[in-house]
Design a protein around this motif. Sequence first.
Motif, PDB file in Angstrom:
ATOM      1  N   LEU A  69       0.814  -1.207   0.000  1.00 42.23           N
ATOM      2  CA  LEU A  69       0.000   0.000   0.000  1.00 42.23           C
ATOM      3  C   LEU A  69       0.849   1.260   0.000  1.00 42.23           C
ATOM      4  O   LEU A  69       0.524   2.232  -0.689  1.00 42.23           O
ATOM      5  CB  LEU A  69      -0.927  -0.003   1.222  1.00 42.23           C
ATOM      6  N   VAL A  70       1.935   1.261   0.763  1.00 44.57           N
ATOM      7  CA  VAL A  70       2.754   2.472   0.833  1.00 44.57           C
ATOM      8  C   VAL A  70       3.336   2.815  -0.536  1.00 44.57           C
ATOM      9  O   VAL A  70       3.490   3.997  -0.884  1.00 44.57           O
ATOM     10  CB  VAL A  70       3.879   2.303   1.889  1.00 44.57           C
ATOM     11  N   MET A  71       3.619   1.807  -1.342  1.00 43.89           N
ATOM     12  CA  MET A  71       4.122   2.061  -2.686  1.00 43.89           C
ATOM     13  C   MET A  71       3.038   2.675  -3.559  1.00 43.89           C
ATOM     14  O   MET A  71       3.304   3.593  -4.355  1.00 43.89           O
ATOM     15  CB  MET A  71       4.634   0.756  -3.314  1.00 43.89           C
ATOM     16  N   VAL A  72       1.818   2.186  -3.422  1.00 41.39           N
ATOM     17  CA  VAL A  72       0.702   2.756  -4.193  1.00 41.39           C
ATOM     18  C   VAL A  72       0.470   4.207  -3.781  1.00 41.39           C
ATOM     19  O   VAL A  72       0.200   5.073  -4.619  1.00 41.39           O
ATOM     20  CB  VAL A  72      -0.574   1.921  -3.988  1.00 41.39           C
ATOM     21  N   ILE A  73       0.573   4.490  -2.483  1.00 42.93           N
ATOM     22  CA  ILE A  73       0.415   5.860  -1.996  1.00 42.93           C
ATOM     23  C   ILE A  73       1.446   6.777  -2.645  1.00 42.93           C
ATOM     24  O   ILE A  73       1.127   7.882  -3.114  1.00 42.93           O
ATOM     25  CB  ILE A  73       0.550   5.901  -0.464  1.00 42.93           C
ATOM     26  N   PHE A  98      -6.515   5.280  -1.289  1.00 42.58           N
ATOM     27  CA  PHE A  98      -7.134   4.295  -0.410  1.00 42.58           C
ATOM     28  C   PHE A  98      -8.418   3.741  -1.011  1.00 42.58           C
ATOM     29  O   PHE A  98      -8.714   2.556  -0.866  1.00 42.58           O
ATOM     30  CB  PHE A  98      -7.407   4.910   0.963  1.00 42.58           C
ATOM     31  N   THR A  99      -9.179   4.588  -1.683  1.00 42.50           N
ATOM     32  CA  THR A  99     -10.410   4.105  -2.305  1.00 42.50           C
ATOM     33  C   THR A  99     -10.114   3.069  -3.379  1.00 42.50           C
ATOM     34  O   THR A  99     -10.718   1.985  -3.408  1.00 42.50           O
ATOM     35  CB  THR A  99     -11.195   5.277  -2.919  1.00 42.50           C
ATOM     36  N   LEU A 100      -9.183   3.379  -4.263  1.00 38.65           N
ATOM     37  CA  LEU A 100      -8.847   2.461  -5.349  1.00 38.65           C
ATOM     38  C   LEU A 100      -8.170   1.199  -4.825  1.00 38.65           C
ATOM     39  O   LEU A 100      -8.416   0.099  -5.330  1.00 38.65           O
ATOM     40  CB  LEU A 100      -7.942   3.161  -6.360  1.00 38.65           C
ATOM     41  N   LEU A 159      -8.436  -1.112   7.348  1.00 42.40           N
ATOM     42  CA  LEU A 159      -8.268   0.136   6.594  1.00 42.40           C
ATOM     43  C   LEU A 159      -7.921   1.283   7.527  1.00 42.40           C
ATOM     44  O   LEU A 159      -7.029   2.092   7.221  1.00 42.40           O
ATOM     45  CB  LEU A 159      -9.556   0.435   5.820  1.00 42.40           C
ATOM     46  N   PHE A 160      -8.599   1.375   8.675  1.00 42.19           N
ATOM     47  CA  PHE A 160      -8.295   2.429   9.639  1.00 42.19           C
ATOM     48  C   PHE A 160      -6.850   2.324  10.110  1.00 42.19           C
ATOM     49  O   PHE A 160      -6.149   3.341  10.240  1.00 42.19           O
ATOM     50  CB  PHE A 160      -9.249   2.351  10.823  1.00 42.19           C
ATOM     51  N   GLN A 161      -6.396   1.118  10.372  1.00 38.57           N
ATOM     52  CA  GLN A 161      -5.003   0.946  10.789  1.00 38.57           C
ATOM     53  C   GLN A 161      -4.045   1.377   9.683  1.00 38.57           C
ATOM     54  O   GLN A 161      -3.003   1.997   9.936  1.00 38.57           O
ATOM     55  CB  GLN A 161      -4.755  -0.515  11.159  1.00 38.57           C
ATOM     56  N   ASP A 162      -4.406   1.063   8.443  1.00 28.97           N
ATOM     57  CA  ASP A 162      -3.527   1.386   7.317  1.00 28.97           C
ATOM     58  C   ASP A 162      -3.451   2.875   7.027  1.00 28.97           C
ATOM     59  O   ASP A 162      -2.530   3.319   6.331  1.00 28.97           O
ATOM     60  CB  ASP A 162      -4.005   0.655   6.055  1.00 28.97           C
ATOM     61  N   THR A 163      -4.420   3.651   7.528  1.00 30.00           N
ATOM     62  CA  THR A 163      -4.355   5.091   7.271  1.00 30.00           C
ATOM     63  C   THR A 163      -3.089   5.718   7.856  1.00 30.00           C
ATOM     64  O   THR A 163      -2.695   6.812   7.436  1.00 30.00           O
ATOM     65  CB  THR A 163      -5.580   5.810   7.860  1.00 30.00           C
TER      66      THR A 163
END
Length: 221
Positions: A69-73, A98-100, A159-163
Amino acid sequence: MNLDFSFLSWEFIRGFILNGLYFSLLLTLVAMLGGILLGTLLALARLSGKKFLAIPAQIYVDTLRSIPLVMVILWFFLLIPLLIGKPLGTDVSAVITFTLFEAAYYSEIMRAGIQSVPKGQVNAGYAVGMNYPQVMRYIVLPQAFRNMLPVLLMQTIILFQDTSLVYAIGAYDLLKGFEVAGKNFNRPVETYLLAAVVYFAICFTLSMGVRALQKRIQIIR
């Protein structure tokens, strides 16, 4: 270790934590709603039996589920502005990312939920004259959402944790609030410990709520 929590006060919470908590919760809510909507469309595309819909949807899901996820961000924050010619901003970039990204995970949950609905009910819908969209809207999707609601909510807790990963682009989320406070009060260890306690309290409480909801749904069944 000499831990000192004397800085803990309402001013500390109001000045550093509440804004970050608001952004984290808002990002979670928007990404959840958008992710479920897009994920449902992806699930329907994969189950449509039409290759021109199923193959792109499968590529999308498999690709995003295979990338950190961090790479996508970082991709969306750094590369998309180069393509469109203007910056997105940290908040907008985080919401879109995050939505995608979460849509790929919600898609698999929804696909499992749709497949859990007995085919006899689908055939019965066709037998009374319904078309495919009507069968999905009135028969399949309501049951699929009910069946997969606990799993959808557990994914939302993740998802909340990943924010917290939006720190990579400098967005002011809950973790960032604790980090900034730690630097201002020169108490980074204490503020990170408090951050861990807050994340645990929120996620544990939500998990207990999901378990209670799951038991209630099972009783209804």
